[in-house]
Design an enzyme around this catalytic site. Sequence first.
Site, PDB file in Angstrom:
ATOM      1  N   PHE A 126       0.846  -1.191   0.000  1.00 44.97           N
ATOM      2  CA  PHE A 126       0.000   0.000   0.000  1.00 44.97           C
ATOM      3  C   PHE A 126       0.882   1.242   0.000  1.00 44.97           C
ATOM      4  CE2 PHE A 126      -2.995   3.082   1.903  1.00 44.97           C
ATOM      5  CZ  PHE A 126      -3.996   2.965   0.962  1.00 44.97           C
ATOM      6  N   ARG A 136     -12.697  -3.503  -7.718  1.00 45.89           N
ATOM      7  CA  ARG A 136     -12.397  -4.345  -6.557  1.00 45.89           C
ATOM      8  C   ARG A 136     -13.671  -4.667  -5.782  1.00 45.89           C
ATOM      9  NH1 ARG A 136      -8.463  -2.298  -1.691  1.00 45.89           N
ATOM     10  NH2 ARG A 136     -10.294  -1.012  -1.335  1.00 45.89           N
ATOM     11  N   ASP A 165       1.981  -6.011   7.386  1.00 47.12           N
ATOM     12  CA  ASP A 165       0.765  -5.197   7.412  1.00 47.12           C
ATOM     13  C   ASP A 165      -0.419  -6.134   7.168  1.00 47.12           C
ATOM     14  OD1 ASP A 165      -1.432  -3.567   6.808  1.00 47.12           O
ATOM     15  OD2 ASP A 165      -0.217  -2.054   5.801  1.00 47.12           O
ATOM     16  N   TYR A 219     -10.931  -0.717  10.537  1.00 49.67           N
ATOM     17  CA  TYR A 219     -12.133  -0.180   9.901  1.00 49.67           C
ATOM     18  C   TYR A 219     -12.553  -0.952   8.660  1.00 49.67           C
ATOM     19  CZ  TYR A 219      -8.383   2.251   7.370  1.00 49.67           C
ATOM     20  OH  TYR A 219      -7.239   2.542   6.676  1.00 49.67           O
ATOM     21  N   LYS A 220     -11.763  -1.924   8.236  1.00 48.60           N
ATOM     22  CA  LYS A 220     -12.111  -2.723   7.063  1.00 48.60           C
ATOM     23  C   LYS A 220     -12.913  -3.945   7.514  1.00 48.60           C
ATOM     24  CE  LYS A 220      -7.897  -1.243   4.618  1.00 48.60           C
ATOM     25  NZ  LYS A 220      -8.478  -0.339   3.620  1.00 48.60           N
TER      26      LYS A 220
END
Length: 391
Positions: free
Chosen positions: A108, A350, A178, A203-204
């Site tokens: 990322f 996605r 990560d 939060y995902k």
Amino acid sequence: MMKERFILPDGLVYLDGNSLGPLPRGAAARVGTTMELEWGRLAIAGWNRAGWIGQPMALGDRIGRLIGAEPGSVSVGDTLSVKVFQLVAAALAMRPERKVVLSDSGNFPSDLYMADGLAEALGDVQLVVVEPEEIAGRIGPDVAVLMLTEVDYRTGRKHDMAALTRAAHEAGALTVWDLAHSAGALPVELAGAGADFACGCTYKYLNGGPGAPGFAYVAPRHADTARTILQGWLGHAEPFAFEPGYRPAAGAERMRVGTPPILQMAALEAALDIWDEVDVSELRARSIVLSERFIAAVESACPDIALVSPRDPEARGSQVSFRFEHGYAAMQALIAHGVVGDFRAPDIMRFGITPLYLSEEDIDVAAGVIAKVMTERLWDDPAYATRSAVT
């Protein structure tokens, strides 16, 4: 499936939980309780009487169960980017004779930005970025830290954490993983893989809400030797001794930096109440069933888009990505017709596969809408070409 435990927008199939999880049904009440009964009635006494000060480690243990971490090895707070910075700095300090942080082009961007900024600040450290399939061959005696995101945020490609951690250790390097697209999506065994450090967001897939805090893992064998370049007050051994010099707290608690975001942690606590009832291995098996169904349906109806996620379900996370030249406009058309995914530049559509609230029926409906948008060229409408700030 636990769909009844979430508040989902009416009339939508939500395939974007890999970007922002939906609202847990108990979260609003939990935050309300924290505001009214704790903050409202206790004011500053809430730090002691409501247990606010201990929340980072208490929530850390609950997350730790989902990522194969030892008790007391995970702390919660600050943002994922801050945690990346802290952990890479700690690992570099443990290998001062080595000057390379190794990562891959699928990582990322924020992780790469953090590592690059740290390298520039230190002056003699270099961030080296190679293609994902070149990582194993690049690990060598100059590498201090192998910094990887386990699941590629664009394609869903999954690294072999155990094998790459073993390779790093054989070369004398340390690892920082990560877990932004792993925690809550698939089984993770940090202790079993021998990981040194790890971090992630909540939060995902964990459904902690927008801006929910990140977390940091420190392997117990490093807990009292790892140092952080961000020496925050609450990472001090005795914050309320108000000493002018820094003494790190024991274990993973030294990775605390700023004041815990108590309202966000209340929402996360409500989300973790759901996760306390989930077997991650069963969740993973269900994710594979749904993703395979989704891929088969989309590919049979939409020859103009190409699968970019690994075809082997064991080699990908809990998302499916397709490449399409007009991917942004196509995604906006999908959203307008009730299927919510997201777009990642330059051309990736996605879709998150989240079994907590997705069924076979949801998958079939989504695939049908995708087929309609593609075969009828609904994306070819100027209204869908204007890009928003968040894609």
